[in-house]
Enzyme design. Sequence first.
Site, short mmCIF file in Angstrom:
data_model
loop_
_atom_site.label_atom_id
_atom_site.label_comp_id
_atom_site.label_asym_id
_atom_site.label_seq_id
_atom_site.Cartn_x
_atom_site.Cartn_y
_atom_site.Cartn_z
N ARG A 1 0.84 -1.21 0.00
CA ARG A 1 0.00 0.00 0.00
C ARG A 1 0.87 1.25 0.00
O ARG A 1 1.94 1.28 0.60
CB ARG A 1 -0.95 -0.03 1.20
CG ARG A 1 -1.91 -1.21 1.08
CD ARG A 1 -2.89 -1.27 2.21
NE ARG A 1 -3.85 -0.19 2.15
CZ ARG A 1 -4.82 -0.04 3.04
NH1 ARG A 1 -4.93 -0.88 4.06
NH2 ARG A 1 -5.67 0.96 2.94
N ASP B 1 -15.49 2.58 2.42
CA ASP B 1 -15.32 1.18 2.83
C ASP B 1 -16.51 0.31 2.44
O ASP B 1 -16.50 -0.90 2.69
CB ASP B 1 -15.14 1.10 4.36
CG ASP B 1 -13.74 1.54 4.76
OD1 ASP B 1 -12.86 1.59 3.89
OD2 ASP B 1 -13.55 1.82 5.96
N LYS C 1 -6.78 0.11 -1.29
CA LYS C 1 -7.25 -0.47 -0.03
C LYS C 1 -6.53 -1.79 0.24
O LYS C 1 -5.52 -2.08 -0.38
CB LYS C 1 -8.78 -0.64 -0.11
CG LYS C 1 -9.51 0.69 -0.20
CD LYS C 1 -9.25 1.52 1.04
CE LYS C 1 -9.73 2.93 0.89
NZ LYS C 1 -9.31 3.79 1.99
N ARG D 1 -9.43 -3.00 -4.66
CA ARG D 1 -10.86 -3.37 -4.58
C ARG D 1 -11.60 -3.13 -5.88
O ARG D 1 -12.61 -3.79 -6.15
CB ARG D 1 -11.54 -2.60 -3.43
CG ARG D 1 -11.20 -3.18 -2.10
CD ARG D 1 -12.06 -2.64 -0.98
NE ARG D 1 -11.59 -3.24 0.27
CZ ARG D 1 -11.66 -2.67 1.45
NH1 ARG D 1 -12.20 -1.48 1.58
NH2 ARG D 1 -11.22 -3.30 2.52
C1 S3P Z 1 -9.99 4.87 7.84
C2 S3P Z 1 -10.01 5.63 6.73
C3 S3P Z 1 -10.36 5.16 5.40
C4 S3P Z 1 -10.92 3.74 5.43
C5 S3P Z 1 -10.24 2.86 6.41
C6 S3P Z 1 -10.32 3.45 7.80
C7 S3P Z 1 -9.65 5.49 9.13
O1 S3P Z 1 -9.22 5.24 4.59
O2 S3P Z 1 -10.88 3.18 4.15
O3 S3P Z 1 -10.83 1.59 6.43
O4 S3P Z 1 -9.98 4.93 10.18
O5 S3P Z 1 -9.03 6.56 9.10
P1 S3P Z 1 -8.87 6.59 3.81
O6 S3P Z 1 -9.51 7.69 4.56
O7 S3P Z 1 -7.40 6.71 3.78
O8 S3P Z 1 -9.48 6.46 2.46
#
Ligand code: S3P
Length: 447
Positions: A136, A333, A360, A364
């Site tokens: 990632r 998500d 992700k 995805r």
């Molecule tokens: C999250 C932010 C999201 C989400 C992840 C949880 C967090 O990612 O996809 O599962 O808790 O800050 P991004 O905000 O980087 O897209």
Amino acid sequence: MYIFKKNPFEPFALNDFKLKKNSLFGEAIVPGDKSMSQRAVIIGLASIGQTVIKGILDSEDVYYTLKAVEALGAKVDINKNKKTLTINGVGLGNFKSPKKPIYMGNSGTGTRLLIGLVAGSNATVTFYGDESLSNRPMDRIINPLKKMGANFVFSEEKKLPITVIGARKKGITMPIKYKSPVASAQIKSAIIFAGLTARGATEIQEPYKSRNYTEVMLKKCGVEINSKISKKYINTVTINGTSFLKNCNIKIPSDPSSALFIVVACLITKGSKVKVKNILYDSMRLKVFKILTKMGGMIKINKTSIDTCEIIAKYSVLKNINLHKNETTALIDEFPALSIAAACGKGKMIMKGLGELRFKESDRFKSISEGLCNAGVQVNTCNDDMEIIGTRKVLGGNTIFAHNDHRIAMSFNLLSLFSEKPIRVIGNESIMTSFPDFFSTLKLLKK
Ligand code: S3P
């Protein structure tokens, strides 16, 4: 071994387990919110004194974050009977530099937020992770954190393993003004956590408002942090550096994103009616249920306290709709489960601006489109846009690889409830990162 349970994942769920098709009925409680759980543990480390946490998600991702904060100097007490966690923090900026690298498993949130916190400290820490996490992108946080004075050692691709040398090792944390090219709570939170030790105000802009638990939770600890949204959706967050976080106790409601899997299972399985209780009440995270209601889903949301609600869902024949690009951040998500609902619905589901899905736990965009095609659903893609042609007859009979991605694994297990032939999911273990009781929760709801 996770936080409270020894072996939280049911062995029957591995690989060969298939959910039975009969309807779902009754009440369910899903585990604590993952985003809040990760932040609660990290804030516990950065506070002085005790932070008592109730309702924490007992899963692999949170477990690794908890182990990481211990390695950075926090003392953790686990009360298995009361299901509470007490963290004795070390305060801001003075973490231990562990001799060994810290393993973060699959946890993108835990890793990015901790890298931010360490970037504003005097510690030197190496983080590494599993295959999915090691692929990632981390440049999205490294670039702003470097401007704040932190140093990094990493490979050419700017991916894990990464060593962070905190800005206060040799100097100070610099406040910055940063325009993030993407709306991401992880990027925003990494900068905010680093900004806690900066002298002055750090400002972060994101193109759309992402989830704001870091802001809300830090405000409760006495941090001066404010945000405003412009007419063009741009969210600007300003945080003033501080010398300490006031410790406070944290209660975490259940995760709306985990509840979604139960709700979609119910919507696509004939004769079902389910109530999911104690869900975090947050309009952004509940947006997906509004979308499903717009699609004809029989869903009722009842507020039960200032920050919780219950969701009642009934089997429904869904009609697909168009989603706009500016809805993506709130649904970030939820696309895997939403795509399954669309595949079982009628008509064309058009989803635009899904580029962030490629970064992700798996790509995805690819996992959803390829998985649905393999199950016999027509999917058309063009750049970052996807069209799913709903069919009331999904063939199934195929095998899906979860690619270390919990939400892909859970989603295709749901599709198997609807498809003519069962779908075999390889990689159900990934579900341990966010919803270890996924299978037993569904099993308990079977009529
Ligand atoms: C999250 C932010 C999201 C989400 C992840 C949880 C967090 O990612 O996809 O599962 O808790 O800050 P991004 O905000 O980087 O897209």
